[in-house]
Design a protein around this motif. Structure first.
Motif, PDB file in Angstrom:
ATOM      1  N   ARG A 268      -7.184  71.522  18.251  1.00  0.00           N
ATOM      2  CA  ARG A 268      -7.100  72.820  17.559  1.00  0.00           C
ATOM      3  C   ARG A 268      -8.432  73.163  16.906  1.00  0.00           C
ATOM      4  N   ASP A 370       0.324  65.023  23.909  1.00  0.00           N
ATOM      5  CA  ASP A 370       0.386  66.139  22.949  1.00  0.00           C
ATOM      6  C   ASP A 370       0.897  65.657  21.597  1.00  0.00           C
ATOM      7  N   ARG A 373      -1.930  63.963  19.911  1.00  0.00           N
ATOM      8  CA  ARG A 373      -2.892  64.928  19.358  1.00  0.00           C
ATOM      9  C   ARG A 373      -2.371  65.512  18.048  1.00  0.00           C
ATOM     10  N   GLU A 374      -1.101  65.900  18.062  1.00  0.00           N
ATOM     11  CA  GLU A 374      -0.502  66.480  16.849  1.00  0.00           C
ATOM     12  C   GLU A 374      -0.541  65.486  15.689  1.00  0.00           C
ATOM     13  N   SER A 375      -0.248  64.241  16.026  1.00  0.00           N
ATOM     14  CA  SER A 375      -0.199  63.219  14.994  1.00  0.00           C
ATOM     15  C   SER A 375      -1.590  62.971  14.395  1.00  0.00           C
ATOM     16  N   TYR A 377      -3.970  65.195  14.370  1.00  0.00           N
ATOM     17  CA  TYR A 377      -4.280  66.416  13.623  1.00  0.00           C
ATOM     18  C   TYR A 377      -3.664  66.372  12.219  1.00  0.00           C
ATOM     19  N   ARG A 378      -2.408  65.964  12.172  1.00  0.00           N
ATOM     20  CA  ARG A 378      -1.742  65.874  10.860  1.00  0.00           C
ATOM     21  C   ARG A 378      -2.457  64.892   9.952  1.00  0.00           C
TER      22      ARG A 378
END
Ligand SMILES: Nc1nc2c(ncn2[C@@H]2O[C@H](COP(=O)(O)OP(=O)(O)OP(=O)(O)O)[C@@H](O)[C@H]2O)c(=O)[nH]1
Ligand SMILES: [Mg+2]
Length: 459
Positions: A268, A370, A373-375, A377-378
């Motif tokens: 992101r 995915d 990636r989200e993890s 990012y968080r």
């Protein structure tokens, strides 16, 4: 600042346009010695400020034409450096740009040091030191988030906060000094509780700003994420999967990766640096041993470790080794190869890594990437309340703020212990000095050398 400096402001190499920049009192004199306005501009008489002119550069020695250019004149103080500045936009060739620079140096300009234009902007009071630092941060920004925080710092978000605290401390100091001057008469100019409350309020805000550093540093530099696991669990495959390209060599042989490999991946609006390294195992041969040392060094500087297990096999002694090594920093457990039947003893791992987040994935099929990636990012964004507010991004700022905060805590202690105002005032002054250092109200030359040394020539 009496001399006039010149440098190529665009990167070395071929491109559409290159810009050669001059700053100093003789900028226009040097540039106009080479410049002939275009015959399409027959009315040209003299250079007006803040205007661009189309024309040609000629070598005054040979009269030969060197290039067609656009010359822009910024008259002091309305320029980047607050001095007279001329920018010559030439065709972007290495030779032609260097030729124009040489001709300007022949006229008497001096080749600029790295960051010298921005240094002049600072010394001439156009920007403060934290804004000058933001200029490099904009240049190096590799993600939207890094760019947003650098731009907001350039626009003065950090400076105005620090200046506000500085002014409030100055008011506190004035009250304290008045009380010191009139202490003989037994006058108290402001209640100690009021002074205490004000200093505490500032210290609390200051402390909150210090706490943004972990995040700010990650925004600016990207988070370091180390891949950790025994050989053959799929670390390099995972790096390639996240990059969406075949960057690292992948083979079925354990011990494929020897050296560390670092690649930048965007998630992101942030970027992270993923470090792939040798798999960790017992009794490695010599080259692999060196690789493992590098893997451990990479782990040391990482913000986050991804500890990877092969889900398609039972745990073995090398996994145990890893479990014992692990891990004195934030980590997540990845179970790779989940496209194959699951053999790994998950309850044992869950016992070994209580509270850890487990992510099942397959570097081969892309399943779970995915979620990974989200993890990540968080993790990087952390407490989302921090997202849009002011963050500090530099160790220098953190050091100064910590010293300021300590000094304010000491002044509060002195107030609470009913010590004389003099003691309180000394520490308040100390805190103000630290804020001044961040802003560059007071500075040492070697600090400027260090800060502007990071810049490229021509900036
Ligand atoms: N089925 C399956 N195979 C995988 C997966 N990920 C990696 N592999 C295979 O596992 C083998 C090792 O992969 P690498 O990525 O080289 O493993 P590594 O952890 O980097 O190994 P070293 O560099 O030796 O430490 C290769 O044959 C890969 O094709 C996966 O998700 N599923
Ligand atoms: Mg590898």
């Amino acid at each position: 600042m009496s001399d006039t400096i010149a440098a190529i402001a665009t990167p070395a190499g071929e491109g559409g346009i290159s810009v050669i920049r001059l700053s100093g009192p003789k900028s226009l004199a040097f540039a106009s010695a080479l410049f002939r306005p275009s015959s399409a501009d027959p009315h040209f008489k003299e250079f007006a400020p803040q205007r661009a002119y189309f024309g040609e550069i000629h070598d005054p020695g040979t009269q030969a034409m060197v290039d067609e250019v656009l010359l822009t004149f910024f008259k002091a103080p309305k320029s980047f450096t607050a001095e007279d500045v001329v920018e010559i936009s030439a065709h972007g060739g290495l030779f032609v740009t260097n030729k124009i620079l040489e001709l300007l140096l022949d006229q008497g300009a001096r080749l600029a040091e790295p960051g010298e234009f921005t240094r002049r902007a600072f010394l001439n009071g156009r920007i403060d030191l934290s804004q000058a630092e933001a200029v490099t941060d904009i240049i190096h920004a590799a993600s939207d988030r890094a760019l947003r925080s650098a731009v907001s710092q350039l626009k003065g978000s950090l400076s105005s906060k620090l200046n506000e605290w500085y002014e409030r401390l100055l008011a506190v100091l004035a009250q304290l000094e008045a009380s010191i001057d009139f202490s003989e008469e037994g006058l108290e100019f402001q209640k100690r509780e009021t002074t205490l409350a004000e200093i505490q309020a500032i210290q609390k805000d200051l402390h909150a700003l210090i706490e943004t550093y972990r995040q700010g540093k990650i925004f600016r530099e990207g988070a370091q994420v180390a891949l950790l696991g025994k050989p053959n669990v799929g670390k390099s495959s995972l790096l390639n999967g996240l990059l969406k390209e075949d960057r690292a060599i992948v083979t079925p042989m354990p011990g494929t990766t020897r050296d560390t490999l670092e690649e930048r991946v965007r998630i992101r609006d942030i970027h992270i640096n993923i470090i792939d390294a040798a798999g960790i195992r017992e009794n490695p041969e010599l080259i692999e041993k060196k690789g493992i040392e590098r893997a451990k060094a990479a782990l040391n500087r990482a913000d986050l470790a991804l500890v990877i297990f092969d889900a398609s096999e039972a745990l073995d002694a090398n996994d145990d080794l890893l479990i014992r090594e692990a891990v004195d920093k934030p980590y997540k457990i990845l179970l790779n190869k989940c496209d194959l039947p699951e053999q790994v003893d998950v309850p044992t791992l869950e016992k070994k890594f209580p509270n850890a987040e487990f992510i099942r994935l397959s570097a081969k099929t892309g399943a779970g990437l995915d979620a990974l990636r989200e993890s990540i990012y968080r993790f990087v964004m952390g407490d989302s309340s921090c997202n849009e507010t002011l963050v500090i991004t530099r160790e220098r700022h953190r050091q100064c703020l910590m010293q300021a905060s300590d000094a304010l805590l000491k002044s509060c202690a002195s107030l609470e212990q009913e010590l004389s105002e003099e003691f309180v005032a000394v520490d308040v002054t100390m805190a103000m000095d630290q804020l001044s250092i961040i802003l560059g109200k007071t500075f040492a030359e070697d600090l400027l050398d260090q800060i502007f040394g990071e810049f490229c020539i021509g900036k």
